[in-house]
Design an enzyme around this catalytic site. Structure first.
Site, PDB file in Angstrom:
ATOM      1  N   HIS A  10       0.851  -1.194   0.000  1.00 38.65           N
ATOM      2  CA  HIS A  10       0.000   0.000   0.000  1.00 38.65           C
ATOM      3  C   HIS A  10       0.891   1.250   0.000  1.00 38.65           C
ATOM      4  O   HIS A  10       1.855   1.321   0.772  1.00 38.65           O
ATOM      5  CB  HIS A  10      -0.904  -0.013   1.236  1.00 38.65           C
ATOM      6  CG  HIS A  10      -1.858   1.129   1.256  1.00 38.65           C
ATOM      7  ND1 HIS A  10      -2.975   1.167   0.458  1.00 38.65           N
ATOM      8  CD2 HIS A  10      -1.851   2.289   1.952  1.00 38.65           C
ATOM      9  CE1 HIS A  10      -3.620   2.299   0.664  1.00 38.65           C
ATOM     10  NE2 HIS A  10      -2.960   3.010   1.564  1.00 38.65           N
ATOM     11  N   GLU A  28       8.909   0.834  -3.020  1.00 35.96           N
ATOM     12  CA  GLU A  28       8.001  -0.323  -3.008  1.00 35.96           C
ATOM     13  C   GLU A  28       8.680  -1.543  -3.616  1.00 35.96           C
ATOM     14  O   GLU A  28       8.554  -2.660  -3.132  1.00 35.96           O
ATOM     15  CB  GLU A  28       6.745  -0.028  -3.839  1.00 35.96           C
ATOM     16  CG  GLU A  28       5.797   0.931  -3.193  1.00 35.96           C
ATOM     17  CD  GLU A  28       4.470   0.998  -3.947  1.00 35.96           C
ATOM     18  OE1 GLU A  28       4.305   0.348  -4.988  1.00 35.96           O
ATOM     19  OE2 GLU A  28       3.590   1.724  -3.476  1.00 35.96           O
TER      20      GLU A  28
HETATM   21  C1  GRF Z   1       1.510   0.594  -6.150  1.00 36.40           C
HETATM   22  O1  GRF Z   1       1.729   1.940  -5.870  1.00 36.40           O
HETATM   23  C2  GRF Z   1       0.918  -0.105  -4.942  1.00 36.40           C
HETATM   24  O2  GRF Z   1       1.321   0.452  -3.730  1.00 36.40           O
HETATM   25  C3  GRF Z   1      -0.556   0.100  -5.134  1.00 36.40           C
HETATM   26  O3  GRF Z   1      -0.756   0.040  -6.518  1.00 36.40           O
HETATM   27  C4  GRF Z   1       0.446   0.396  -7.203  1.00 36.40           C
HETATM   28  C5  GRF Z   1       0.749  -0.700  -8.149  1.00 36.40           C
HETATM   29  O4  GRF Z   1       1.810  -0.452  -8.999  1.00 36.40           O
HETATM   30  N1  GRF Z   1      -1.281  -0.878  -4.361  1.00 36.40           N
HETATM   31  P1  GRF Z   1       2.352  -1.592  -9.969  1.00 36.40           P
HETATM   32  O5  GRF Z   1       1.174  -2.124 -10.772  1.00 36.40           O
HETATM   33  O6  GRF Z   1       3.001  -2.661  -9.146  1.00 36.40           O
HETATM   34  O7  GRF Z   1       3.328  -0.877 -10.863  1.00 36.40           O
END
Ligand code: GRF
Length: 186
Positions: A107, A172
Protein backbone atom coordinates in the site's frame (compact mmCIF):
# COMPACT_ATOMS: atom_id res chain seq x y z
CA UNK A 1 16.74 -24.59 -1.21
CA UNK A 2 13.15 -25.57 -1.87
CA UNK A 3 11.18 -22.51 -2.87
CA UNK A 4 7.53 -22.07 -2.01
CA UNK A 5 5.09 -21.24 -4.76
CA UNK A 6 3.51 -17.81 -4.90
CA UNK A 7 0.80 -16.25 -6.99
CA UNK A 8 0.68 -12.52 -7.76
CA UNK A 9 -2.61 -10.69 -8.41
CA UNK A 10 -2.32 -7.57 -10.58
CA UNK A 11 -4.56 -5.05 -12.32
CA UNK A 12 -2.14 -2.62 -13.96
CA UNK A 13 1.47 -1.68 -14.63
CA UNK A 14 3.05 -4.50 -12.65
CA UNK A 15 6.25 -2.80 -11.48
CA UNK A 16 6.01 -4.63 -8.14
CA UNK A 17 5.37 -7.91 -9.95
CA UNK A 18 8.47 -7.27 -12.07
CA UNK A 19 10.69 -6.71 -9.06
CA UNK A 20 9.34 -9.80 -7.28
CA UNK A 21 10.02 -11.88 -10.40
CA UNK A 22 13.58 -10.53 -10.65
CA UNK A 23 14.29 -11.23 -6.99
CA UNK A 24 12.76 -14.68 -7.20
CA UNK A 25 15.45 -15.59 -9.71
CA UNK A 26 18.01 -15.41 -6.86
CA UNK A 27 18.70 -18.91 -5.57
CA UNK A 28 18.17 -17.91 -1.93
CA UNK A 29 14.88 -16.08 -2.45
CA UNK A 30 12.12 -18.01 -0.65
CA UNK A 31 9.47 -18.06 -3.37
CA UNK A 32 8.96 -18.64 -7.05
CA UNK A 33 6.23 -16.78 -8.86
CA UNK A 34 4.27 -19.73 -10.22
CA UNK A 35 1.18 -17.91 -11.37
CA UNK A 36 0.03 -14.39 -12.22
CA UNK A 37 -3.68 -13.55 -12.18
CA UNK A 38 -5.16 -10.34 -13.52
CA UNK A 39 -8.72 -9.08 -13.50
CA UNK A 40 -7.84 -6.69 -16.32
CA UNK A 41 -7.03 -7.88 -19.82
CA UNK A 42 -5.22 -4.61 -20.51
CA UNK A 43 -2.87 -4.89 -17.53
CA UNK A 44 0.65 -4.13 -18.78
CA UNK A 45 2.03 -6.30 -16.00
CA UNK A 46 0.99 -9.44 -17.89
CA UNK A 47 3.95 -8.79 -20.18
CA UNK A 48 6.35 -9.49 -17.31
CA UNK A 49 4.74 -12.91 -16.85
CA UNK A 50 4.97 -13.52 -20.59
CA UNK A 51 8.62 -12.50 -20.72
CA UNK A 52 9.59 -14.91 -17.97
CA UNK A 53 7.29 -17.70 -19.17
CA UNK A 54 5.28 -17.60 -15.96
CA UNK A 55 1.76 -19.01 -16.32
CA UNK A 56 -0.82 -16.25 -16.23
CA UNK A 57 -4.58 -16.00 -16.49
CA UNK A 58 -6.87 -13.08 -17.14
CA UNK A 59 -9.99 -13.62 -15.11
CA UNK A 60 -12.50 -10.96 -15.96
CA UNK A 61 -16.03 -10.56 -14.72
CA UNK A 62 -17.21 -9.61 -11.27
CA UNK A 63 -15.28 -10.36 -8.09
CA UNK A 64 -17.27 -13.57 -7.40
CA UNK A 65 -16.36 -14.95 -10.77
CA UNK A 66 -12.75 -13.82 -10.38
CA UNK A 67 -12.45 -15.50 -6.99
CA UNK A 68 -14.08 -18.76 -8.11
CA UNK A 69 -11.73 -19.04 -11.04
CA UNK A 70 -8.74 -17.93 -8.96
CA UNK A 71 -9.56 -20.60 -6.40
CA UNK A 72 -9.45 -23.29 -9.07
CA UNK A 73 -6.13 -22.05 -10.43
CA UNK A 74 -4.56 -21.73 -6.99
CA UNK A 75 -5.78 -25.08 -5.61
CA UNK A 76 -4.20 -26.89 -8.53
CA UNK A 77 -0.79 -25.43 -7.79
CA UNK A 78 0.00 -25.70 -4.06
CA UNK A 79 0.35 -21.93 -3.74
CA UNK A 80 1.64 -20.85 -0.30
CA UNK A 81 1.51 -17.07 -0.71
CA UNK A 82 -0.74 -14.65 -2.61
CA UNK A 83 0.85 -11.26 -3.27
CA UNK A 84 -1.49 -8.42 -4.21
CA UNK A 85 0.51 -5.99 -6.31
CA UNK A 86 -1.63 -3.15 -7.57
CA UNK A 87 -4.70 -5.40 -7.54
CA UNK A 88 -7.60 -2.95 -7.71
CA UNK A 89 -10.44 -5.15 -6.53
CA UNK A 90 -11.58 -5.75 -2.96
CA UNK A 91 -11.50 -9.46 -2.16
CA UNK A 92 -14.49 -10.98 -0.37
CA UNK A 93 -14.37 -11.92 3.31
CA UNK A 94 -14.81 -15.57 2.31
CA UNK A 95 -11.82 -15.55 0.02
CA UNK A 96 -9.67 -13.79 2.62
CA UNK A 97 -10.72 -16.26 5.34
CA UNK A 98 -9.96 -19.17 3.02
CA UNK A 99 -6.36 -17.94 2.68
CA UNK A 100 -5.96 -16.48 6.16
CA UNK A 101 -2.37 -15.38 6.80
CA UNK A 102 -1.37 -16.14 3.23
CA UNK A 103 -2.38 -12.97 1.40
CA UNK A 104 -0.17 -9.88 1.50
CA UNK A 105 -0.53 -6.45 -0.08
CA UNK A 106 1.55 -3.37 -0.75
CA UNK A 107 0.00 0.00 0.00
CA UNK A 108 1.44 3.42 -0.94
CA UNK A 109 1.35 5.08 2.48
CA UNK A 110 2.58 4.49 6.00
CA UNK A 111 -0.39 2.54 7.32
CA UNK A 112 -2.57 3.07 9.28
CA UNK A 113 -2.36 6.56 7.78
CA UNK A 114 -4.16 7.01 4.44
CA UNK A 115 -5.99 3.76 3.88
CA UNK A 116 -7.77 3.60 0.51
CA UNK A 117 -7.06 5.62 -2.62
CA UNK A 118 -5.27 8.90 -3.49
CA UNK A 119 -2.65 8.48 -0.79
CA UNK A 120 -0.10 10.83 -2.38
CA UNK A 121 -2.64 13.59 -2.95
CA UNK A 122 -3.80 13.35 0.66
CA UNK A 123 -0.27 13.41 2.09
CA UNK A 124 0.56 16.51 0.00
CA UNK A 125 -2.69 18.24 0.91
CA UNK A 126 -1.94 17.72 4.60
CA UNK A 127 1.58 19.10 4.08
CA UNK A 128 3.11 15.97 5.58
CA UNK A 129 6.88 15.94 5.81
CA UNK A 130 7.06 12.25 4.90
CA UNK A 131 5.00 9.35 3.68
CA UNK A 132 6.04 5.91 2.42
CA UNK A 133 4.78 2.43 1.73
CA UNK A 134 3.68 -0.57 3.74
CA UNK A 135 3.55 -4.32 3.10
CA UNK A 136 0.90 -5.95 5.26
CA UNK A 137 -1.17 -9.08 5.64
CA UNK A 138 -4.66 -8.78 4.22
CA UNK A 139 -7.52 -9.14 6.64
CA UNK A 140 -11.21 -8.53 6.24
CA UNK A 141 -10.96 -4.75 6.57
CA UNK A 142 -9.46 -2.52 3.89
CA UNK A 143 -5.68 -1.89 4.24
CA UNK A 144 -5.84 -3.06 7.80
CA UNK A 145 -3.98 -6.34 8.43
CA UNK A 146 -0.79 -6.90 10.42
CA UNK A 147 2.13 -4.87 9.13
CA UNK A 148 5.18 -6.75 7.86
CA UNK A 149 7.38 -3.84 6.82
CA UNK A 150 7.14 -0.08 6.28
CA UNK A 151 9.50 2.29 4.47
CA UNK A 152 9.50 6.02 4.98
CA UNK A 153 10.00 8.48 2.10
CA UNK A 154 10.58 12.18 2.69
CA UNK A 155 8.33 14.71 0.98
CA UNK A 156 10.14 17.67 -0.58
CA UNK A 157 8.57 21.15 -0.53
CA UNK A 158 8.26 21.24 -4.30
CA UNK A 159 7.00 17.66 -4.77
CA UNK A 160 3.90 17.12 -6.87
CA UNK A 161 1.85 13.94 -6.87
CA UNK A 162 3.78 12.38 -9.68
CA UNK A 163 7.23 13.12 -8.12
CA UNK A 164 6.12 11.59 -4.88
CA UNK A 165 4.54 8.57 -6.51
CA UNK A 166 7.77 7.87 -8.43
CA UNK A 167 9.91 8.01 -5.29
CA UNK A 168 7.54 5.91 -3.19
CA UNK A 169 7.23 3.32 -5.93
CA UNK A 170 11.02 3.01 -6.15
CA UNK A 171 10.98 1.99 -2.50
CA UNK A 172 8.00 -0.32 -3.01
CA UNK A 173 10.01 -2.42 -5.43
CA UNK A 174 12.61 -2.98 -2.72
CA UNK A 175 10.37 -3.50 0.31
CA UNK A 176 7.96 -5.97 -1.25
CA UNK A 177 10.72 -8.53 -1.66
CA UNK A 178 12.16 -7.68 1.77
CA UNK A 179 8.74 -8.47 3.23
CA UNK A 180 8.60 -11.81 1.42
CA UNK A 181 12.04 -12.71 2.78
CA UNK A 182 10.90 -11.69 6.25
CA UNK A 183 7.80 -13.88 6.09
CA UNK A 184 9.89 -16.92 5.21
CA UNK A 185 12.79 -15.74 7.41
CA UNK A 186 15.32 -15.85 4.56
C1 GRF B 1 1.51 0.59 -6.15
O1 GRF B 1 1.73 1.94 -5.87
C2 GRF B 1 0.92 -0.10 -4.94
O2 GRF B 1 1.32 0.45 -3.73
C3 GRF B 1 -0.56 0.10 -5.13
O3 GRF B 1 -0.76 0.04 -6.52
C4 GRF B 1 0.45 0.40 -7.20
C5 GRF B 1 0.75 -0.70 -8.15
O4 GRF B 1 1.81 -0.45 -9.00
N1 GRF B 1 -1.28 -0.88 -4.36
P1 GRF B 1 2.35 -1.59 -9.97
O5 GRF B 1 1.17 -2.12 -10.77
O6 GRF B 1 3.00 -2.66 -9.15
O7 GRF B 1 3.33 -0.88 -10.86
Amino acid sequence: MVKEKACVFISGVGSNLKSIIYNSRESNFPINVSLVLSNNNKAQGINHARKFAIPFKILDGNIDKFENNALKEISDRNIKLICLAGFMRILSKNFIRRFKGKIINIHPSLLPRYKGLNTFKRALKNKDKFTGCTVHYVDEKLDNGRIIIKKRVNINNDDNESDLKKRVQLEERIVYSMAIRKIFKK
